[in-house]
Scaffold this motif. Structure first.
Motif, PDB file in Angstrom:
ATOM      1  N   ARG A  15       0.828  -1.206   0.000  1.00 26.71           N
ATOM      2  CA  ARG A  15       0.000   0.000   0.000  1.00 26.71           C
ATOM      3  C   ARG A  15       0.861   1.255   0.000  1.00 26.71           C
ATOM      4  O   ARG A  15       0.598   2.205  -0.742  1.00 26.71           O
ATOM      5  CB  ARG A  15      -0.927  -0.015   1.215  1.00 26.71           C
ATOM      6  N   VAL A  16       1.923   1.260   0.806  1.00 26.48           N
ATOM      7  CA  VAL A  16       2.827   2.413   0.863  1.00 26.48           C
ATOM      8  C   VAL A  16       3.533   2.607  -0.475  1.00 26.48           C
ATOM      9  O   VAL A  16       3.644   3.733  -0.980  1.00 26.48           O
ATOM     10  CB  VAL A  16       3.858   2.242   2.010  1.00 26.48           C
ATOM     11  N   ILE A  17       3.991   1.527  -1.079  1.00 20.97           N
ATOM     12  CA  ILE A  17       4.660   1.625  -2.377  1.00 20.97           C
ATOM     13  C   ILE A  17       3.701   2.127  -3.445  1.00 20.97           C
ATOM     14  O   ILE A  17       4.063   2.952  -4.282  1.00 20.97           O
ATOM     15  CB  ILE A  17       5.287   0.269  -2.760  1.00 20.97           C
ATOM     16  N   ALA A  18       2.457   1.671  -3.403  1.00 21.02           N
ATOM     17  CA  ALA A  18       1.464   2.144  -4.372  1.00 21.02           C
ATOM     18  C   ALA A  18       1.184   3.633  -4.192  1.00 21.02           C
ATOM     19  O   ALA A  18       1.066   4.378  -5.180  1.00 21.02           O
ATOM     20  CB  ALA A  18       0.177   1.349  -4.230  1.00 21.02           C
ATOM     21  N   ILE A  19       1.104   4.089  -2.956  1.00 24.41           N
ATOM     22  CA  ILE A  19       0.873   5.520  -2.700  1.00 24.41           C
ATOM     23  C   ILE A  19       2.057   6.344  -3.188  1.00 24.41           C
ATOM     24  O   ILE A  19       1.873   7.410  -3.784  1.00 24.41           O
ATOM     25  CB  ILE A  19       0.590   5.752  -1.201  1.00 24.41           C
ATOM     26  N   ILE A  20       3.265   5.853  -2.959  1.00 20.41           N
ATOM     27  CA  ILE A  20       4.458   6.555  -3.452  1.00 20.41           C
ATOM     28  C   ILE A  20       4.416   6.654  -4.972  1.00 20.41           C
ATOM     29  O   ILE A  20       4.721   7.718  -5.542  1.00 20.41           O
ATOM     30  CB  ILE A  20       5.740   5.836  -2.971  1.00 20.41           C
ATOM     31  N   ALA A  21       4.043   5.582  -5.645  1.00 24.43           N
ATOM     32  CA  ALA A  21       3.965   5.603  -7.108  1.00 24.43           C
ATOM     33  C   ALA A  21       2.936   6.613  -7.587  1.00 24.43           C
ATOM     34  O   ALA A  21       3.195   7.372  -8.526  1.00 24.43           O
ATOM     35  CB  ALA A  21       3.608   4.212  -7.632  1.00 24.43           C
ATOM     36  N   ILE A  22       1.780   6.652  -6.946  1.00 27.18           N
ATOM     37  CA  ILE A  22       0.733   7.605  -7.339  1.00 27.18           C
ATOM     38  C   ILE A  22       1.202   9.037  -7.143  1.00 27.18           C
ATOM     39  O   ILE A  22       1.019   9.887  -8.026  1.00 27.18           O
ATOM     40  CB  ILE A  22      -0.559   7.332  -6.547  1.00 27.18           C
ATOM     41  N   VAL A  23       1.830   9.312  -6.007  1.00 29.23           N
ATOM     42  CA  VAL A  23       2.313  10.675  -5.734  1.00 29.23           C
ATOM     43  C   VAL A  23       3.382  11.083  -6.741  1.00 29.23           C
ATOM     44  O   VAL A  23       3.363  12.212  -7.265  1.00 29.23           O
ATOM     45  CB  VAL A  23       2.840  10.777  -4.283  1.00 29.23           C
ATOM     46  N   LEU A  24       4.312  10.180  -7.042  1.00 30.73           N
ATOM     47  CA  LEU A  24       5.364  10.507  -8.015  1.00 30.73           C
ATOM     48  C   LEU A  24       4.785  10.787  -9.406  1.00 30.73           C
ATOM     49  O   LEU A  24       5.165  11.769 -10.058  1.00 30.73           O
ATOM     50  CB  LEU A  24       6.371   9.363  -8.114  1.00 30.73           C
ATOM     51  N   LEU A  25       3.863   9.942  -9.844  1.00 35.93           N
ATOM     52  CA  LEU A  25       3.284  10.138 -11.171  1.00 35.93           C
ATOM     53  C   LEU A  25       2.447  11.415 -11.229  1.00 35.93           C
ATOM     54  O   LEU A  25       2.519  12.158 -12.218  1.00 35.93           O
ATOM     55  CB  LEU A  25       2.459   8.919 -11.568  1.00 35.93           C
ATOM     56  N   LEU A  26       1.671  11.685 -10.184  1.00 30.35           N
ATOM     57  CA  LEU A  26       0.896  12.932 -10.165  1.00 30.35           C
ATOM     58  C   LEU A  26       1.810  14.154 -10.176  1.00 30.35           C
ATOM     59  O   LEU A  26       1.529  15.137 -10.868  1.00 30.35           O
ATOM     60  CB  LEU A  26      -0.030  12.971  -8.947  1.00 30.35           C
ATOM     61  N   ALA A  27       2.895  14.093  -9.421  1.00 29.63           N
ATOM     62  CA  ALA A  27       3.842  15.216  -9.405  1.00 29.63           C
ATOM     63  C   ALA A  27       4.446  15.432 -10.793  1.00 29.63           C
ATOM     64  O   ALA A  27       4.584  16.579 -11.248  1.00 29.63           O
ATOM     65  CB  ALA A  27       4.945  14.962  -8.384  1.00 29.63           C
ATOM     66  N   ILE A  28       4.776  14.348 -11.475  1.00 34.33           N
ATOM     67  CA  ILE A  28       5.331  14.468 -12.823  1.00 34.33           C
ATOM     68  C   ILE A  28       4.322  15.123 -13.761  1.00 34.33           C
ATOM     69  O   ILE A  28       4.662  16.015 -14.540  1.00 34.33           O
ATOM     70  CB  ILE A  28       5.764  13.081 -13.349  1.00 34.33           C
ATOM     71  N   TYR A  29       3.065  14.685 -13.693  1.00 33.88           N
ATOM     72  CA  TYR A  29       2.048  15.237 -14.587  1.00 33.88           C
ATOM     73  C   TYR A  29       1.743  16.693 -14.266  1.00 33.88           C
ATOM     74  O   TYR A  29       1.519  17.498 -15.173  1.00 33.88           O
ATOM     75  CB  TYR A  29       0.772  14.400 -14.534  1.00 33.88           C
ATOM     76  N   ILE A  30       1.746  17.061 -13.000  1.00 39.40           N
ATOM     77  CA  ILE A  30       1.498  18.457 -12.623  1.00 39.40           C
ATOM     78  C   ILE A  30       2.627  19.354 -13.125  1.00 39.40           C
ATOM     79  O   ILE A  30       2.375  20.421 -13.697  1.00 39.40           O
ATOM     80  CB  ILE A  30       1.302  18.576 -11.099  1.00 39.40           C
ATOM     81  N   VAL A  31       3.860  18.915 -12.928  1.00 36.92           N
ATOM     82  CA  VAL A  31       5.002  19.696 -13.413  1.00 36.92           C
ATOM     83  C   VAL A  31       4.965  19.798 -14.931  1.00 36.92           C
ATOM     84  O   VAL A  31       5.217  20.871 -15.500  1.00 36.92           O
ATOM     85  CB  VAL A  31       6.329  19.075 -12.916  1.00 36.92           C
ATOM     86  N   LEU A  32       4.633  18.707 -15.601  1.00 41.70           N
ATOM     87  CA  LEU A  32       4.538  18.733 -17.063  1.00 41.70           C
ATOM     88  C   LEU A  32       3.470  19.718 -17.526  1.00 41.70           C
ATOM     89  O   LEU A  32       3.680  20.476 -18.475  1.00 41.70           O
ATOM     90  CB  LEU A  32       4.224  17.329 -17.590  1.00 41.70           C
ATOM     91  N   PHE A  33       2.332  19.731 -16.848  1.00 42.52           N
ATOM     92  CA  PHE A  33       1.251  20.651 -17.204  1.00 42.52           C
ATOM     93  C   PHE A  33       1.691  22.101 -17.021  1.00 42.52           C
ATOM     94  O   PHE A  33       1.460  22.950 -17.897  1.00 42.52           O
ATOM     95  CB  PHE A  33       0.020  20.360 -16.343  1.00 42.52           C
ATOM     96  N   ILE A  34       2.351  22.398 -15.922  1.00 43.87           N
ATOM     97  CA  ILE A  34       2.826  23.765 -15.666  1.00 43.87           C
ATOM     98  C   ILE A  34       3.865  24.170 -16.712  1.00 43.87           C
ATOM     99  O   ILE A  34       3.830  25.297 -17.233  1.00 43.87           O
ATOM    100  CB  ILE A  34       3.396  23.875 -14.240  1.00 43.87           C
ATOM    101  N   LEU A  35       4.771  23.276 -17.050  1.00 39.92           N
ATOM    102  CA  LEU A  35       5.779  23.593 -18.059  1.00 39.92           C
ATOM    103  C   LEU A  35       5.151  23.765 -19.441  1.00 39.92           C
ATOM    104  O   LEU A  35       5.626  24.574 -20.241  1.00 39.92           O
ATOM    105  CB  LEU A  35       6.854  22.508 -18.093  1.00 39.92           C
ATOM    106  N   ALA A  36       4.091  23.017 -19.722  1.00 40.48           N
ATOM    107  CA  ALA A  36       3.411  23.171 -21.011  1.00 40.48           C
ATOM    108  C   ALA A  36       2.726  24.540 -21.098  1.00 40.48           C
ATOM    109  O   ALA A  36       2.676  25.147 -22.167  1.00 40.48           O
ATOM    110  CB  ALA A  36       2.398  22.063 -21.205  1.00 40.48           C
TER     111      ALA A  36
END
Length: 72
Positions: free
Chosen positions: A8-29
């Motif tokens: 569960r902890v590893i899955a939450i870490i994966a979700i947070v990392l992927l969301l952070a990547i997409y948010i940063v990508l959106f801001i840079l776009a």
């Protein structure tokens, strides 16, 4: 820590990392950078690699601690 909690902890870490990547990508776009395509390709790469690496961590944890969970 039990195996299900670790997963569960590893899955939450994966979700947070992927969301952070997409948010940063959106801001840079929105900034309309000339490097936008490179950032996009990095996000696509991370979207593939992060789940694979975290699945590998879960697999290694299960190999190392599998006997501990069966004894309990």
């Amino acid at each position: 820590m039990k195996g299900s909690n670790v997963r569960r902890v590893i899955a939450i870490i994966a979700i947070v990392l992927l969301l952070a990547i997409y948010i940063v990508l959106f801001i840079l776009a929105l900034a309309d950078s000339s490097e936008s395509m490179r950032y996009f390709m990095t996000a696509v790469f991370a979207s593939i690699v992060i789940p694979i690496i975290l699945a590998w961590f879960m697999w290694m944890y299960r190999i190392k601690h599998g006997d501990d969970e069966e004894k309990q």
